[in-house]
Design an enzyme around this catalytic site. Structure first.
Site: not given
Length: 281
Positions: A43, A48, A73, A103
């Site tokens: 994931d 990120y 996401k 997200h």
């Protein structure tokens, strides 16, 4: 390994590794360690800023692409960008994404969902879903969608079990995926006497007991770790099974205690924040 069957027939591993708050170097090392330890679910997310590193780790693992279930996401700043999915694929250096999520319920998330539906119909995405949506927001998507969301990723752990939300998701054919599956590292949760007792019985740690509870409760889990030993331990969940009585005792621990609570101000901020995805290594 156990698998969840999504509402379009796709099988998704129930235990994976998350890469939240990891630098590119950390994400690459952790994902490679996880894949070498038997994980097959990874994931990540635009926000990120480590998607390129995740893609590199997948290549370095030597595994065939179809052996890995890759999840990422879309971030709110990209919901209205027509090429958002294509850019995400480029960063991950892959032809398709197994599961793509919205997200945050922030900004023009309906436009973002339409982008995901288009990518799904074009075969660039195998399943789509939502992250951090509440029941009312999920209903909004269900009312307008052409492709039904398959997964809701949200905060779930023994102190916040989301029992009513799970009933709703079950009725709608959606699977719940737990982030913060260990309660954001809350020692009070990890060190609950019940988990110590069960850990002694099964030869497992308190964290492993909690993760096993998740899986038996039907939750997909994605704990993050940079420590190879912890990564291995977080996947060592499939050689024991909690009894119905033990599952019930854990169910009784629900305090409806969340560690993450979004506010209208936070959601507005998310819509305005642009992750430096083009600068990632």
């Amino acid at each position: 390994m156990k698998y969840a069957t999504l509402n379009n027939g796709i099988k998704m591993p129930m235990a994976g590794i998350g890469t939240f708050l990891m630098t590119p170097d950390e994400a690459e090392a952790s994902v490679l360690s996880a894949l070498e330890s038997g994980y097959r679910l990874i994931d990540t997310a635009n926000a990120y800023v480590n998607e390129k590193a995740v893609g590199r780790a997948m290549k370095r693992s030597g595994l065939k692409r179809e052996e890995i279930f890759l999840e990422t996401k879309l971030w709110p700043a990209f919901y209205e960008e027509e090429d958002a999915v294509e850019k995400t694929l480029e960063r991950l250096d892959t032809d398709y994404i197994d599961l793509l999520l919205i997200h945050q319920p922030s900004g023009n998330y309906v436009a973002g969902y339409r982008l995901m539906e288009k990518a799904y119909k074009e075969g660039k995405v195998r399943a789509i879903g939502l992250s951090n949506f509440n029941e009312e927001q999920i209903k909004e998507i269900l009312h307008i969608c052409q492709v039904k969301p398959a997964v809701l990723q949200t905060e779930v752990h023994p102190y916040s079990q989301e029992k009513e939300l799970k009933k709703f998701l079950d009725k709608e054919g959606m699977v719940i995926q737990a982030w913060y599956p260990l309660g954001h590292g809350d020692k009070a949760l990890i060190e609950e006497p019940l988990f110590a007792q069960l850990g002694k019985k099964y030869g497992k740690s308190g964290a492993q007991i909690i993760l096993r509870w998740h899986i038996q409760a039907g939750h997909i889990v994605i704990p993050g770790s940079k420590n190879p030993e912890h990564i291995r331990d977080n996947f060592d969940l499939f050689d024991f099974e909690l009894t119905d009585d033990e599952m019930a005792k854990i169910a009784a621990m629900d305090k409806k205690k969340r560690y993450y609570i979004s506010t209208p101000e936070m959601l507005r901020g998310y819509a305005e924040m642009v992750p430096p995805v083009d600068e990632q290594k």
